[in-house]
Design an enzyme around this catalytic site. Structure first.
Site, PDB file in Angstrom:
ATOM      1  N   HIS A 143       0.838  -1.202   0.000  1.00  0.00           N
ATOM      2  CA  HIS A 143       0.000   0.000   0.000  1.00  0.00           C
ATOM      3  C   HIS A 143       0.876   1.256   0.000  1.00  0.00           C
ATOM      4  O   HIS A 143       0.657   2.186  -0.787  1.00  0.00           O
ATOM      5  CB  HIS A 143      -0.906  -0.032   1.242  1.00  0.00           C
ATOM      6  CG  HIS A 143      -1.673   1.229   1.492  1.00  0.00           C
ATOM      7  ND1 HIS A 143      -3.016   1.354   1.212  1.00  0.00           N
ATOM      8  CD2 HIS A 143      -1.289   2.430   2.016  1.00  0.00           C
ATOM      9  CE1 HIS A 143      -3.419   2.573   1.532  1.00  0.00           C
ATOM     10  NE2 HIS A 143      -2.391   3.242   2.030  1.00  0.00           N
ATOM     11  N   GLU A 144       1.875   1.277   0.864  1.00  0.00           N
ATOM     12  CA  GLU A 144       2.749   2.452   0.939  1.00  0.00           C
ATOM     13  C   GLU A 144       3.581   2.615  -0.332  1.00  0.00           C
ATOM     14  O   GLU A 144       3.807   3.735  -0.801  1.00  0.00           O
ATOM     15  CB  GLU A 144       3.668   2.345   2.162  1.00  0.00           C
ATOM     16  CG  GLU A 144       2.942   2.293   3.497  1.00  0.00           C
ATOM     17  CD  GLU A 144       2.000   3.468   3.704  1.00  0.00           C
ATOM     18  OE1 GLU A 144       2.257   4.555   3.143  1.00  0.00           O
ATOM     19  OE2 GLU A 144       1.004   3.289   4.421  1.00  0.00           O
ATOM     20  N   HIS A 147       1.644   4.368  -3.018  1.00  0.00           N
ATOM     21  CA  HIS A 147       1.678   5.827  -2.900  1.00  0.00           C
ATOM     22  C   HIS A 147       2.903   6.379  -3.619  1.00  0.00           C
ATOM     23  O   HIS A 147       2.841   7.418  -4.283  1.00  0.00           O
ATOM     24  CB  HIS A 147       1.725   6.239  -1.427  1.00  0.00           C
ATOM     25  CG  HIS A 147       0.415   6.145  -0.715  1.00  0.00           C
ATOM     26  ND1 HIS A 147      -0.754   6.642  -1.233  1.00  0.00           N
ATOM     27  CD2 HIS A 147       0.089   5.630   0.511  1.00  0.00           C
ATOM     28  CE1 HIS A 147      -1.744   6.431  -0.379  1.00  0.00           C
ATOM     29  NE2 HIS A 147      -1.248   5.814   0.680  1.00  0.00           N
ATOM     30  N   GLU A 219      -6.173   7.013  -0.812  1.00  0.00           N
ATOM     31  CA  GLU A 219      -6.147   5.763  -0.056  1.00  0.00           C
ATOM     32  C   GLU A 219      -6.797   4.622  -0.833  1.00  0.00           C
ATOM     33  O   GLU A 219      -6.319   3.472  -0.774  1.00  0.00           O
ATOM     34  CB  GLU A 219      -6.830   5.945   1.297  1.00  0.00           C
ATOM     35  CG  GLU A 219      -6.090   6.855   2.261  1.00  0.00           C
ATOM     36  CD  GLU A 219      -4.671   6.395   2.527  1.00  0.00           C
ATOM     37  OE1 GLU A 219      -4.446   5.181   2.656  1.00  0.00           O
ATOM     38  OE2 GLU A 219      -3.781   7.257   2.590  1.00  0.00           O
TER      39      GLU A 219
END
Length: 305
Positions: A143-144, A147, A219
């Site tokens: 997930h990070e 980004h 998100e």
């Protein structure tokens, strides 16, 4: 058999929001420079201040964020498991390996920052490493990294720094007004001080809401990217639920100390509050879970000829 590298579909909604945020941040710079000039600052001072802010945003934002969390960059020898996991994910996501940091914190969370893919840093707290199973932590780190892949972390880094500087100017202005001319003998210094103070306050508010608007949307994109990278949406879904539950047990004092990083965390420290408000940095957890469950169903659906 090794999986092929992940192909990320273009997210036009995220790209449009990022471009709009960049435009508004540029407009804030121009307006702030104009206010400094109107308040009596010379061209040289005005250019110096704006250039200084720009350079500081690019080179100091991530360092300030890591310092605020008490995080430190770790080597492969210090955290071999974390490095190996992120290296595998970076190969899958076709990303250069970021710097890796660990924050000694009881708040189970993770975040990414940086001005580019090559200078990014991914940070995990000791609590999240202890709380999650390896496959769940992999989903969080993916997930990070999404980004970073989407480059939305760069926009958030810049916006957060501008908001922080504006907040500092406002705070110092109230407490040390004399240093800005508020307590001087010059009749013109009082209005100039008020103008700069109000401008700083306006910059803080605008930057803060820009961060909120972009943070909520990005998100979903990062959750989707993590599911594509790992091929296991359910792992991230389980991690989000586990982190939400673990956050409920963290002392309020620890949560307050970390809340300045809410827009960057995978799960906000405000998760204890059940009321959804305009000031939410993240979409509701149940909506994120629903989106991941839909992806899980799509991935498990049989392929028809």
């Amino acid at each position: 058999m090794a999986r092929t590298r992940t192909v990320f579909p273009r997210d036009r909604g995220l790209q449009t929001r990022m471009l709009f945020t960049i435009f508004l941040l540029g407009a804030i710079y121009v307006a702030f420079a104009g206010i400094l000039f109107a308040a009596g600052a010379g061209i040289g001072i005005m250019v110096l201040v704006v250039a200084g802010f720009s350079l500081a945003q690019l080179f100091l934002s991530d360092k300030l964020a890591l310092a605020s969390m008490g995080a430190k960059i770790v080597s492969p020898a210090e955290a071999p498991g974390l490095h190996a996991m992120i290296e595998r994910l970076c190969i899958q996501a076709d990303l250069p390996k970021p710097r890796i940091a660990i924050a000694d914190s009881d708040v189970p969370n993770a975040f990414a920052m940086g001005r580019s893919q090559k200078t990014a840093v991914v940070c995990a707290t000791t609590a999240i490493i202890e709380t999650l199973e390896p496959h769940e932590l992999e989903g969080v780190l993916a997930h990070e990294l999404t980004h970073v892949k989407n480059r939305d972390v760069m926009i958030m880094t810049v916006a957060s720094f501008f908001a922080s500087i504006a907040a500092m100017i406002t705070q110092f202005g109230f407490y040390f007004g004399g240093a800005f001319g508020g307590g001087g003998d010059d009749d013109d210094s009082g209005p100039a001080f008020i103008v700069v103070l109000l401008a700083s306050l306006a910059v803080y508010v605008i930057s803060y809401f820009l961060m909120l608007a972009l943070s909520r949307y990005r998100e979903f994109g990062a959750d989707r990217g993590a599911a594509l990278i790992t091929g296991r949406p359910s792992a991230l879904s389980a991690a989000l639920l586990k982190l939400s539950g673990a956050m409920q047990r963290v002392p309020d004092q620890d949560l307050r100390q970390a809340q300045r990083m809410n827009a960057f965390f995978i799960v906000p420290t405000s998760v204890k509050k059940s009321v959804h408000t305009l000031f939410m940095t993240h979409p509701p957890l149940e909506k994120r879970i629903e989106a991941l469950e839909r992806m899980e169903s799509q991935l498990q659906a049989p392929v028809t000829a």
